[in-house]
Write a protein that holds these residues in place. Structure first.
Motif, PDB file in Angstrom:
ATOM      1  N   ASP A   1      -0.626  14.084   2.515  1.00 12.88           N
ATOM      2  CA  ASP A   1      -1.182  15.206   3.405  1.00 12.88           C
ATOM      3  C   ASP A   1      -0.299  15.411   4.666  1.00 12.88           C
ATOM      4  O   ASP A   1      -0.934  16.341   5.525  1.00 12.88           O
TER       5      ASP A   1
ATOM      6  N   SER B   1      -2.841  17.809   6.800  1.00 17.08           N
ATOM      7  CA  SER B   1      -4.063  18.576   6.535  1.00 17.08           C
ATOM      8  C   SER B   1      -5.090  17.312   6.221  1.00 17.08           C
ATOM      9  O   SER B   1      -4.767  16.230   5.707  1.00 17.08           O
TER      10      SER B   1
ATOM     11  N   SER C   1      -8.085  15.676   4.203  1.00 16.35           N
ATOM     12  CA  SER C   1      -8.416  15.985   2.845  1.00 16.35           C
ATOM     13  C   SER C   1      -9.879  15.293   2.574  1.00 16.35           C
ATOM     14  O   SER C   1     -10.330  15.551   1.774  1.00 16.35           O
TER      15      SER C   1
ATOM     16  N   ARG D   1     -12.127  17.946   6.781  1.00 11.19           N
ATOM     17  CA  ARG D   1     -11.707  18.315   5.352  1.00 11.19           C
ATOM     18  C   ARG D   1     -11.384  20.054   5.424  1.00 11.19           C
ATOM     19  O   ARG D   1     -12.184  20.591   5.848  1.00 11.19           O
TER      20      ARG D   1
END
Length: 813
Positions: free
Chosen positions: A683, A725, A727, A732
């Motif tokens: 991520d 990011s 996840s 999320r």
């Protein structure tokens, strides 16, 4: 009978209970799902992964199996499983990218995603892992360009070490050497092309932008000693993917982009890709705007595993005004005017058409022999009307500069240029004992042609005393000119009105019928080069060597299509040597030596006003470095140390009354570069670049220049970008990005006493993805720093944008 039925039902139940299932998911090294992977368990028990990278094999009998996973661009993978009766076995696989599984030209699309690219064709014309190429290659992928919402090459290259803008045009420096498109080679998919000069190429149809550092003449012929920019277009994929995006932002920006790809038939032997784009935006610069229409289709035909054919086209229609830059007062104060102030007229325009068509063929005669041929046709057309500075300030009657008035001129021009490039070569894989050879033998032909029909109307200077014409003002001959008195100052009457840098609203429509013009015809021109080259990539254990040699024959037609036509010839033998040693499985060290050259054109060689003839530009590179892959091959790093020597570079002599006079200077560039790209976790994406470049002018007729850093070349330059990011959890789908770049001061190219100041910029972004939708917001130049990306002198400065924002909505299906 009843007992028999009970027995049969029991047997059937036992058989059903004994059947097993294998299912799972296939991902790549960057944790991306991989659709279309072949999953083989045996005869009649094969399948492919779906659009979500998932597969399932039902109705399997208990027993021991070897399950194999294969997909072009990746190393085959296998797993031995022992299935029990009624078991559902989950097998998740990660595939590793493989250069050896790729074809020798990029026919089908790149399977990787993210900021890291594992393989490249630009360094060797073969499918070679980047860490095995004995030369530094920087790149920016389409995923990073999308995260940054960059639309032009200049916005992308600042995230590469040692590359920065020289001006706001298609005009860059690489390792301190200027690489402008109208005099140095640029590549599209490894083929020589042109793009004009004023507009930087757009990026929406590109898979990545890459730069091979140092002379690349051994493979591509005459080129800049600093490096070569290659644009790799998006290619068709074997699975259906479609995306649409809509963007708006500062300066009335509106942009819509589309990307569609997939098979055209059930057998997936015919693939397509279509990239479309429309852009309509204003600018922080007064009167400036850009309208672009882009159509970029691509078709791939793959009838079998031996033959692949590709057709690519890129058409760009651009409508804008040509921005000649910011002018400041004649007091060497770079902050004396606003960065928004331009010197255009309302009736100016620049319309350009650029068409590039490529066809290519790859055929494998056997596993050891492969043939490649590609042809690229480029057509560029310019229709220009501009009010621009005459590169000086207005004059009073005594011939002195008026520091707040810019002397103006007008160009009304139309011209066309066509180029052709044919590249053909054979690849041979040969083993001699324990030594493996990847042999390349090739020929290429490149041609650039300007046909009849190009012409220009020019209005400049000051009106004569009879108001029947105009010429350069001479204060020693006052009776030959008309005069006017403005604000108590007597001055000659200009042919084209001056621009007043103090005026609040200087922009207007000019009556151009009142100007006096001179006519200039652009004579036809033709230049061509033929290249024969051979290259051997040798591997023995942990050692690799690259040996290359090229013969290049350059031809330039002087007075083309005239009775006095003459062919100017320049030939060169160009060697290349590289060594690679694998310290570990993940880290290689390398060293390379290569030579380069650029022929001086017939115009500069034979023009008596230029001071020629001149010898070709000669250069050579010595470079050592290390390349490594880390975090399970998700992150790559390259560090390099180099020295480039260049002789006979021509620049304007800047002697009064001799505007065409050129002079030669010698330059040596030395530096250190660092590039880091990829992912730390699934991520967390990151990219870092830093370059130190020392490029003093070694020899020059002008003493103040000797020892000084070459013009347009910063001594230090760097960039950073990271994206994370979430996840899982309450965040999320949310992603955040931050980074920026810095450039130290640079000397101007046409005034040794003028300097572009250093600058540091900060950028940020926020992303939110839900299912197939993504919303993205980018804030650029967060601190609202005034800066200049390039310039020639203080009459032609190219400021960078102040704080600005872009927001987009994208849908993938």
């Amino acid at each position: 009978m009843r007992k028999l039925l009970i027995v049969l039902l029991a047997l059937c139940a036992g058989s059903s209970y004994g059947q097993s299932v294998v299912k799972g998911t296939v991902k790549d090294q960057e944790n991306n799902l991989v659709p279309g992977v072949s999953v083989m368990l045996g005869k009649g028990k094969n399948t492919i992964t779906n659009g979500s990278g998932q597969f399932i094999l039902n109705d399997l009998q208990p027993g021991k199996y070897t399950i194999r996973f294969t997909f072009v661009g990746y190393e085959p993978s296998s797993r031995i499983i022992d299935l029990k009766a009624g078991e559902t076995r989950v097998v998740d696989i990660m595939l590793t990218s493989s250069a050896e599984q790729l074809q020798s030209v990029e026919i089908t699309g790149r399977k990787e995603s993210g900021y890291k690219n594992t393989n490249s064709f630009i360094g060797t014309k073969t499918a070679t892992a980047l860490k095995d190429v004995p030369q530094s290659i920087s790149y920016v992928t389409k995923e990073m360009m999308a995260d940054l919402q960059v639309m032009r090459i200049g916005e992308a290259v600042k995230y590469m070490s040692g590359v920065n803008q020289f001006s706001s045009y298609d005009d860059f420096t690489i390792r301190g050497f200027r690489t402008q498109n109208n005099s140095s080679v640029q590549l599209l998919n490894g083929l020589r092309t042109i793009t004009g000069f004023w507009k930087q190429p757009l990026t929406n149809y590109l898979e990545r932008v890459e730069v091979i550092k140092g002379p690349a003449a051994a493979l591509f012929g005459n080129s800049s000693p600093g490096g070569v920019i290659n644009r790799v277009t998006k290619k068709p994929l074997k699975d259906h993917r479609q995306s649409l995006s809509f963007t708006t932002g500062s300066y009335n920006t509106f942009r819509t982009l589309a990307d569609f790809t997939g098979p055209l038939n059930d057998s997936k032997t015919l693939l397509y890709r279509m990239n479309l784009g429309y852009e309509n935006s204003q600018s922080f610069r007064d009167l400036q705007f850009d309208k672009n229409f882009i159509v970029a289709p691509s078709i791939s035909f793959i009838p079998n595993d031996k033959t692949q054919v590709n057709f690519d086209m890129v058409y760009n229609r651009s409508m804008s005004r040509l921005d000649r830059g910011q002018a400041v007062f004649d007091n060497n104060d770079i902050y004396s005017t606003s960065i928004s102030k331009s010197i255009n007229a309302v009736n100016d325009y620049l319309n350009e058409d650029n068409l590039m068509i490529t066809t290519s063929l790859t055929h494998k005669f056997s596993d050891k022999v492969q043939f490649n041929i590609a042809y690229l046709k480029t057509a560029w057309e310019e229709d220009l009307l501009e009010h621009r500075s005459a590169n000086t300030y207005a004059k009073d009657s005594a011939g002195n500069n008026i520091p707040t008035l810019v002397e103006m001129q007008v160009f009304d021009r139309n011209r066309r240029v066509f180029s052709d490039n044919i590249s053909t070569y054979f690849n041979f894989d040969v083993n001699t004992g324990a030594v493996s050879h990847k042999l390349l033998v090739g020929y290429d032909f490149a041609q650039s042609k300007t046909p009849w029909g190009g012409s220009q109307l020019t209005a400049r200077g000051y009106r004569n005393s009879t108001n029947t014409g105009a010429g350069t003002y001479n204060a020693a001959l006052p009776g030959q000119f008309m005069y006017e008195t403005v604000n108590g100052v007597k001055r000659p009457v200009p042919n084209v009105p001056h621009v007043d840098l103090t005026a609040v609203s200087p922009y207007q429509l000019y009556d151009m019928s009142k100007y006096f013009y001179t006519k200039t015809a652009y004579d036809p021109a033709l230049s061509a080069s033929h290249g024969l080259y051979v290259q051997d990539q040798i591997k023995l254990g942990k050692f690799q060597a690259l040996l290359g040699l090229r013969y290049d024959a350059y031809r330039d037609w002087l007075n083309y299509e005239k009775p006095t036509e003459e062919v100017v010839k320049q030939d060169a033998i160009i060697p290349r040597l590289g060594l690679v040693y694998s310290v570990t499985k993940d880290i290689n060290v390398y060293a390379t030596y290569s030579k380069g050259y650029n022929p001086q054109t017939s115009v500069s060689m034979t023009n008596p006003d230029a001071g020629g003839p001149f010898d070709p530009i000669n250069s050579n590179l010595i470079e050592v470095g290390a390349k490594g892959d880390f975090f399970k091959d998700r992150l790559s790093a390259t560090v390099s140390v180099y020295r480039i020597q260049q002789e006979n570079m021509l620049i304007n002599a800047q002697e009064s009354g001799k505007p065409d006079l050129l002079r030669e200077i010698d330059i040596e560039s030395k530096g250190v570069e660092l590039d880091i790209k990829g992912q730390i976790t699934a991520d967390w994406y990151i990219i870092m670049a830093y370059a130190y470049n020392d490029i003093p002018i070694k020899a020059s007729e002008r003493a103040p220049e000797v020892g000084r850093q070459s013009f347009g070349a910063p001594k230090h330059q760097g960039s950073f970008w990271t994206k994370y990011s979430f996840s899982s959890g309450v965040l999320r789908g949310i992603g955040i990005g931050a980074g920026g770049n810095f450039v130290t001061e640079r000397f101007m190219s046409l005034n040794v006493n003028q300097v572009l100041p250093a600058y540091q910029l900060v950028n940020a972004a926020v992303y939110y993805r839900i299912d197939k939708f993504q919303i993205q917001f980018n804030l650029n130049n967060v601190m609202n720093k005034t800066h200049w990306v390039g310039g020639y002198d203080y009459l032609r400065l190219f400021p960078g944008a102040p704080r600005n924002w872009l927001t987009s909505v994208a849908y993938t299906f």
